[in-house]
Design a protein around this motif. Structure first.
Motif, PDB file in Angstrom:
ATOM      1  N   ARG A  45       7.814 -18.352 -38.142  1.00 39.10           N
ATOM      2  CA  ARG A  45       8.531 -17.226 -36.979  1.00 39.10           C
ATOM      3  C   ARG A  45       8.323 -15.683 -37.352  1.00 39.10           C
ATOM      4  NH1 ARG A  45      13.605 -16.260 -35.063  1.00 39.10           N
ATOM      5  NH2 ARG A  45      14.149 -17.381 -37.177  1.00 39.10           N
ATOM      6  N   PRO A  46       6.936 -15.060 -37.142  1.00 43.83           N
ATOM      7  CA  PRO A  46       6.971 -13.974 -37.500  1.00 43.83           C
ATOM      8  C   PRO A  46       7.970 -12.315 -36.421  1.00 43.83           C
ATOM      9  CG  PRO A  46       4.557 -13.925 -36.736  1.00 43.83           C
ATOM     10  CD  PRO A  46       6.063 -15.261 -36.495  1.00 43.83           C
ATOM     11  N   VAL A  47       8.952 -11.995 -36.751  1.00 46.01           N
ATOM     12  CA  VAL A  47       9.770 -10.885 -36.588  1.00 46.01           C
ATOM     13  C   VAL A  47       9.151  -9.501 -36.249  1.00 46.01           C
ATOM     14  CG1 VAL A  47      11.339 -12.934 -36.607  1.00 46.01           C
ATOM     15  CG2 VAL A  47      10.701 -10.567 -38.398  1.00 46.01           C
ATOM     16  N   ALA A  48       8.703  -9.241 -36.858  1.00 43.26           N
ATOM     17  CA  ALA A  48       8.183  -7.394 -36.899  1.00 43.26           C
ATOM     18  C   ALA A  48       6.220  -7.203 -37.743  1.00 43.26           C
ATOM     19  CB  ALA A  48       8.985  -6.920 -37.725  1.00 43.26           C
ATOM     20  N   LEU A  49       6.269  -6.313 -36.848  1.00 45.47           N
ATOM     21  CA  LEU A  49       4.607  -6.318 -37.890  1.00 45.47           C
ATOM     22  C   LEU A  49       5.229  -4.812 -39.203  1.00 45.47           C
ATOM     23  CD1 LEU A  49       2.555  -6.798 -34.871  1.00 45.47           C
ATOM     24  CD2 LEU A  49       3.021  -8.401 -36.488  1.00 45.47           C
ATOM     25  N   LEU A  50       4.348  -4.518 -40.225  1.00 42.75           N
ATOM     26  CA  LEU A  50       4.049  -3.418 -40.882  1.00 42.75           C
ATOM     27  C   LEU A  50       2.635  -3.571 -41.060  1.00 42.75           C
ATOM     28  CD1 LEU A  50       7.107  -4.188 -43.707  1.00 42.75           C
ATOM     29  CD2 LEU A  50       7.326  -3.207 -41.230  1.00 42.75           C
ATOM     30  N   LEU A  51       2.855  -1.807 -40.624  1.00 41.96           N
ATOM     31  CA  LEU A  51       1.099  -1.547 -41.065  1.00 41.96           C
ATOM     32  C   LEU A  51       1.225  -0.105 -41.893  1.00 41.96           C
ATOM     33  CD1 LEU A  51       0.153  -1.409 -37.443  1.00 41.96           C
ATOM     34  CD2 LEU A  51      -0.206  -3.174 -38.555  1.00 41.96           C
ATOM     35  N   THR A  52       0.164  -1.024 -42.804  1.00 41.63           N
ATOM     36  CA  THR A  52       0.108   0.875 -44.735  1.00 41.63           C
ATOM     37  C   THR A  52      -0.752   1.249 -44.258  1.00 41.63           C
ATOM     38  OG1 THR A  52      -1.965  -0.569 -45.082  1.00 41.63           O
ATOM     39  CG2 THR A  52       0.712  -1.087 -46.020  1.00 41.63           C
ATOM     40  N   HIS A  53      -1.913   1.509 -42.901  1.00 42.52           N
ATOM     41  CA  HIS A  53      -2.676   2.192 -42.497  1.00 42.52           C
ATOM     42  C   HIS A  53      -3.514   1.816 -41.638  1.00 42.52           C
ATOM     43  CE1 HIS A  53      -5.076  -0.337 -45.725  1.00 42.52           C
ATOM     44  NE2 HIS A  53      -5.741   0.952 -44.850  1.00 42.52           N
ATOM     45  N   HIS A  54      -4.190   2.979 -40.949  1.00 41.28           N
ATOM     46  CA  HIS A  54      -5.458   2.743 -39.729  1.00 41.28           C
ATOM     47  C   HIS A  54      -6.519   1.665 -39.552  1.00 41.28           C
ATOM     48  CE1 HIS A  54      -7.368   5.928 -41.831  1.00 41.28           C
ATOM     49  NE2 HIS A  54      -8.900   5.228 -40.484  1.00 41.28           N
ATOM     50  N   HIS A  55      -7.351   1.600 -40.946  1.00 41.32           N
ATOM     51  CA  HIS A  55      -8.306   0.815 -41.045  1.00 41.32           C
ATOM     52  C   HIS A  55      -8.419  -0.545 -40.234  1.00 41.32           C
ATOM     53  CE1 HIS A  55      -9.695   3.210 -44.765  1.00 41.32           C
ATOM     54  NE2 HIS A  55     -10.341   3.858 -43.536  1.00 41.32           N
TER      55      HIS A  55
END
Length: 256
Positions: A45-55
């Protein structure tokens, strides 16, 4: 205790999930939403997204997941990220109450100018900045900047689990053997990696202890590595920044 799961995507990417026994997970760098949707079908059950960079291979599935799940996304302040995110920068902290955990945000420019890493719950999600036995290509940064980013990550606790964005360990190991031939700690790690890969398992996560001991890009002050760089360049590097830049350039053209 939270556990990291590496979901393979594309040719060699990993989408990372971090969660506990109740099925709640954060999703890190979903370049494709399909592997995450498959994980949801298995009960996560995903509760959040973490994004490190734009690629795109790190954010390409984020908008679809956010639209389907209605969960928050956190990422660097960069207009090239094609999803609505809470912009985070160096020194910020992302709290995820569903996991009972939080993540410190570290600015780590070099691969891209706005790259960030997330450190929390004993794990480091470093995107394409630090790889096991390697580092990312220097697309937008400068050598001094990228070296500082890597050393900032290396200064985190030794037992930190290093969750990188790609399965590059064996290829990086081939270059590391050329750059620093006599390194028993690295060879012990590569032996373990070979067992994992033969079994169809990810080589990751590594640990910062492993990387400090075997990753040439964290070892630019080591005399044996400096001697190999001097032989490669035809002269000793002027300083540690030039040593790092020369090492990265050497790796860029390496075909072994």
């Amino acid at each position: 205790m939270l556990r990291a799961i590496a979901l393979p995507a594309f040719q060699d990417n990993y989408i990372w999930l971090l969660g506990g026994p109740d099925g709640a997970v954060v999703v890190v760098d979903p370049g494709d939403d399909a592997p995450v949707q498959a994980a949801i079908a298995r009960g996560l059950r995903p509760v959040a997204l973490l994004l490190t960079h734009h690629h795109a291979d790190h954010v390409g599935g984020a908008a679809r997941l956010q639209a389907a799940l209605g969960i928050p996304a956190y990422g660097p302040d960069d207009p090239r990220i094609p999803v609505e995110v809470t912009r985070v920068g160096d020194g910020d902290r992302v709290e995820v109450p569903a996991l009972g955990a939080g993540f410190d945000v570290l600015a780590v420019p070099g691969h891209t100018r706005s790259h960030v890493a997330f450190h929390g719950a004993g794990h480091l999600f470093c995107g394409d900045t630090l790889f096991s036995l390697g580092c990312g290509r220097m697309f937008e940064g400068e050598p001094a900047q990228f070296l500082a980013s890597l050393e900032r990550l290396a200064a985190l606790p030794a037992d930190t689990a290093v969750c990188c964005g790609h399965e590059y360990t064996e290829a990086n190991g081939r270059f590391a053997r050329v750059a620093e031939p006599d390194n028993p700690a690295r060879e012990a790690w590569l032996a373990r990696v070979a067992v994992l890969r033969r079994a169809g398992q990810p080589s990751l996560p590594s640990t910062l202890a492993i990387e400090r001991a075997g990753n040439p890009f964290l070892r630019v002050d080591q005399p044996a590595l400096r001697a190999r760089l001097a032989a490669h360049l035809g002269r000793p590097p002027a300083d540690r920044v030039e040593a790092f830049a020369a090492l990265r350039q050497w790796k860029d053209g390496f075909t072994g």
